[in-house]
Design a protein around this motif. Structure first.
Motif, short mmCIF file in Angstrom:
data_model
loop_
_atom_site.label_atom_id
_atom_site.label_comp_id
_atom_site.label_asym_id
_atom_site.label_seq_id
_atom_site.Cartn_x
_atom_site.Cartn_y
_atom_site.Cartn_z
N HIS A 170 1.04 -1.08 0.10
CA HIS A 170 -0.14 0.05 0.14
C HIS A 170 0.55 1.56 0.35
CE1 HIS A 170 -3.57 -1.75 0.72
NE2 HIS A 170 -3.70 -2.97 1.37
N CYS A 180 -0.09 2.19 9.13
CA CYS A 180 -1.80 1.53 9.13
C CYS A 180 -2.21 1.64 10.33
CB CYS A 180 -1.02 -0.26 8.42
SG CYS A 180 -2.69 -1.68 8.73
N LYS A 189 -4.45 4.48 10.88
CA LYS A 189 -5.03 4.25 9.67
C LYS A 189 -6.43 4.09 10.45
CE LYS A 189 -6.41 4.43 4.80
NZ LYS A 189 -6.48 5.34 4.54
N ASN A 241 -6.89 9.44 2.36
CA ASN A 241 -5.63 9.25 1.86
C ASN A 241 -5.34 7.53 1.76
OD1 ASN A 241 -4.84 12.04 0.59
ND2 ASN A 241 -5.34 12.41 2.51
N PRO A 242 -4.20 6.98 0.94
CA PRO A 242 -3.69 5.31 0.89
C PRO A 242 -2.84 5.99 1.30
CG PRO A 242 -3.18 7.11 -0.82
CD PRO A 242 -4.27 8.23 -0.91
N LEU A 243 -2.89 4.49 2.00
CA LEU A 243 -1.63 4.42 3.41
C LEU A 243 0.01 5.39 3.45
CD1 LEU A 243 -0.70 3.23 6.19
CD2 LEU A 243 0.48 1.44 4.56
N TYR A 272 0.45 8.45 2.30
CA TYR A 272 -0.13 10.03 3.84
C TYR A 272 0.01 9.88 5.00
CZ TYR A 272 -2.38 13.43 5.37
OH TYR A 272 -3.03 15.13 5.95
N MET A 298 -6.74 -4.62 3.97
CA MET A 298 -5.63 -3.70 3.43
C MET A 298 -4.92 -4.99 3.34
SD MET A 298 -4.78 -0.16 6.11
CE MET A 298 -3.53 0.33 4.66
N SER A 314 -4.15 -7.83 -0.63
CA SER A 314 -3.31 -7.04 -1.33
C SER A 314 -2.57 -8.47 -2.60
CB SER A 314 -2.73 -6.42 -1.51
OG SER A 314 -1.86 -6.01 -2.22
#
Length: 468
Positions: free
Chosen positions: A258, A276, A279, A334-336, A338, A450, A453
């Motif tokens: 990510h 992680c 978030k 926002n994605p990780l 950030y 998350m 993936s």
């Protein structure tokens, strides 16, 4: 499969607690703690536990209680401040009166075998009250023993070493240095290979003190009232649930995907995990999108000082609380990458000058606590502290490290990253997350998302839930 430690019931027979004193006369003196040591956020006791297998080929019929008691007494000669008591002076300044009164020691026997604790030793250990007896009156910061140690023999010949430390005296590497010294003497050495160094003035306030950085970790919520007592905002969470998560190579690799592709391998495991969790925790708590969320990372400066360099053997606290901040809405949206950028930037702000600024701030403002609001989250990495290497003569522990995954007295506020093996023997990191029950359900869902993936490959994780 053996019963997990969370459901294990057993009986413990303890002898009366005793005070183990230094084996030889030691100096009577008063030694000041540093201004990093005596801040409010470290004024509590922290428990550690080590599980050791029976090793007859190594120690024969030696009694671990007798071996460790003797080694402890001899180790307290060079480490004699641990045998003293904390006192408080003007401006809440802490100092050790080196009285040689000793540390508390409990000898115990349990009618249980090591295998009955389960095939995956990891905190939280519901049986810690049995393995580390809370001697009445022993857990105060002032005028109490600085260490409480319990050694518990098991039916199979294995044993458990549990310890409770006044955090003002040492950080995790400093404590491991002391425990390793006990281990060296237990194995036959006449003195520790690394002589202890007190010299707390290295991290004490300058003259005159000068605060050269903004310290968001302490914020504006800490005040000193007319009775010179620190007051802080309450953490204010309701009923809590706790889940322990194991992150092995596959889980960490899934989370790393990510991150921005060109930076994926540059981030540390700790940065990946901390970002992680920050978030996922924010998503689970559902704060107002404009609310400021804070991630506090403990950044050790051990080995990084140059003016002057910190002596080898220094066993005081050497870390700062680095703070990353972001609006909740931005963190969730926002994605990780950030969160990763914010965490890395916050860690990078902790320099030698930053540490000196913290020490000066403590002296000028009454030694405030770090922020403890419902939107603050703290993570401490002890994966490199060395608990898993402490050897009293029976080899390395099958588990060694913090006995409780939460840091400090407030559930849900903070976590340890603890090195651990899962039941398959894979090395990894375990964290026990504490959240309100409904928020926990959302946290698990967000983390699972998350970990999926790439999309067609689900990366599962080990978790064990327990009520707080």
């Amino acid at each position: 499969m053996a019963a997990p430690s969370s459901t294990l019931v057993f009986k413990v027979h303890r002898r009366e607690p005793e005070l183990v004193r230094p084996a030889k006369p030691t100096p009577y003196e008063v030694k000041l703690l540093s201004d990093i040591d005596d801040q409010q956020g470290l004024r509590f006791h922290i428990p550690v536990v080590q599980f050791y297998k029976h090793a007859p080929s190594i120690r024969g019929k030696d009694d671990p209680v007798a071996v460790i008691r003797r080694a402890l007494s001899e180790t307290l000669v060079p480490y004699y401040p641990f045998a003293g008591r904390l006192r408080e002076g003007p401006n809440r300044k802490l100092m050790v009166e080196c009285t040689a009164e000793g540390v508390l020691f409990v000898e115990a026997d349990a009618d249980v075998r090591l295998t009955e604790f389960g095939d995956q030793l990891q905190p939280p250990f519901a049986c810690m009250k049995e393995l580390l007896f809370d001697v009445p009156g022993s857990n105060a910061v002032l005028h109490s023993p600085l260490l409480l140690i319990q050694v518990t023999r098991l039916k199979c010949g294995s044993f458990i070493f549990a310890l409770r430390l006044s955090h003002c005296m040492s950080d995790a590497p400093g404590l491991v240095q002391f425990m390793s010294a006990i281990g060296e003497i237990a194995r036959g050495s006449h003195a520790p290979s690394i002589p202890p160094v007190w010299e707390r003035y290295f991290l004490s306030t300058r003259s005159p003190p000068r605060v050269t950085h903004t310290h968001r970790e302490y914020g504006q919520q800490a005040t000193i009232d007319e009775n010179n007592t620190l007051t802080t905002m309450p953490h204010n969470f309701d009923s809590m649930a706790q889940i322990s998560f194991f992150f092995g190579c596959s889980q960490l690799s899934a989370l790393r995907r990510h991150a921005p592709p060109h930076l994926r391998q540059s981030y540390s495991r700790f940065e990946i995990l901390a970002s992680c969790l920050w978030k996922c925790r924010t998503v689970s708590l559902r704060p107002d999108p404009k609310e400021t969320m804070r991630m506090i990372c403990l950044v050790s400066m051990r080995g990084k000082f140059s003016d002057p360099p910190l002596p080898i053997g220094y066993y005081g606290n050497t870390f700062a609380f680095a703070v990353a901040e972001a609006p909740a809405g931005e963190l969730c949206r926002n994605p990780l990458g950030y969160a990763l950028d914010l965490v890395r930037k916050a860690k990078g702000e902790v320099t030698e000058e930053y540490m000196k600024s913290v020490a000066d701030l403590m002296a000028l403002t009454g030694r405030p606590d770090f922020l403890k609001t419902r939107w603050t989250y703290l993570v401490s990495d002890v994966t490199r502290a060395g608990f898993e290497t402490v050897d009293f003569g029976w080899g390395s522990p099958v588990y060694g490290g913090p006995a409780e995954p939460d840091v400090g007295p407030v559930p849900g506020l903070a976590n340890f990253c603890i090195p651990c093996k899962n039941k398959e023997g894979e090395d990894g990191i375990v964290l026990a997350i504490s959240l309100p029950t409904q928020a926990m359900e959302r946290f698990v869902k967000e983390l699972e998302s998350m970990l999926k993936s790439p999309p067609n490959e689900t990366k599962t994780f080990t978790h064990v839930m327990s009520a707080l």
